[in-house]
Write a protein that holds these residues in place. Structure first.
Motif, short mmCIF file in Angstrom:
data_model
loop_
_atom_site.label_atom_id
_atom_site.label_comp_id
_atom_site.label_asym_id
_atom_site.label_seq_id
_atom_site.Cartn_x
_atom_site.Cartn_y
_atom_site.Cartn_z
N TYR A 82 0.84 -1.20 0.00
CA TYR A 82 0.00 0.00 0.00
C TYR A 82 0.87 1.25 0.00
N THR A 115 -5.72 7.50 4.17
CA THR A 115 -6.21 6.36 3.38
C THR A 115 -5.04 5.78 2.61
N ARG A 165 -3.91 2.72 -0.04
CA ARG A 165 -4.38 1.72 -1.01
C ARG A 165 -3.19 1.27 -1.86
#
Length: 192
Positions: free
Chosen positions: A36, A64, A66
């Motif tokens: 990530y 966040t 990802r």
């Protein structure tokens, strides 16, 4: 969207980063697992094509992460920016983030984000610093980019140990097999 076409001329300017901040970026880049992305705000000052980094911020608790995207925690970034401004008048000059699965060049998503900042009249950016890192087993590969409305320039990095001596160690941009051109100026096409 803006695309890279090829090098036009030689590299102006550079980026300076304190050793403590470089080491913290390395630690943070290695702290996120599963491939990530992570990153944070970049604070410091600019002059001509020079970017003097004072803070490479952490992602923050509400960030966040990802595989091909990262969004920093805005409250953490704002608190760091306020503290840095009070301490030494450092300002928001850019962003850093990892590309654990891709090259060290800004992605189309990265460029779109940077150009939103550049196009925002309230932010008054003339150029934006993009620091992209990828940890390997033995080192941290990093490329620093000056992004303007019309160009993307890969800049060399100076890491320094003592704030009063900004040129203690000079490093060239990290070689990256994913980049066909290691350094240079890349004109950008008008975004759509």
């Amino acid at each position: 969207m803006r695309d890279m076409f090829g090098p036009v001329n030689s590299l102006p300017g550079a980026v300076t980063i304190p050793r403590t901040q470089w080491d913290e970026m390395d630690r943070l880049a290695r702290s996120v697992t599963h491939g990530y992305e992570t990153g944070g705000i970049v604070l410091g000052s600019t002059s001509a094509e020079q970017f003097d980094v004072t803070v490479l911020g952490p992602p923050g608790p509400s960030a966040t992460h990802r595989p091909a995207a990262f969004l920093r925690d805005l409250r953490t970034a704002q608190a760091l920016a306020a503290e840095a401004w009070e301490q030494d008048r450092s300002e928001w000059i850019g962003e850093w983030h990892t590309h654990p699965r891709s090259g060290l060049a800004p992605s189309p998503t990265d460029l779109a984000t940077y150009h939103r900042h550049l196009d925002d009249p309230e932010l008054r950016f003339e150029r934006f610093l993009s620091v992209i890192a990828r940890p390997t087993s033995d080192k941290l590969l990093v490329a620093c980019w000056s992004v303007s409305p019309t160009t993307l320039i890969r800049l060399p990095v100076t890491i320094y140990d003592d704030p009063s001596a900004r040129s203690v160690k000079r490093t060239a941009p990290s070689p990256d097999p994913d980049l066909t051109r290691a350094t240079g100026t890349y004109p950008l096409s008008p975004h759509s």
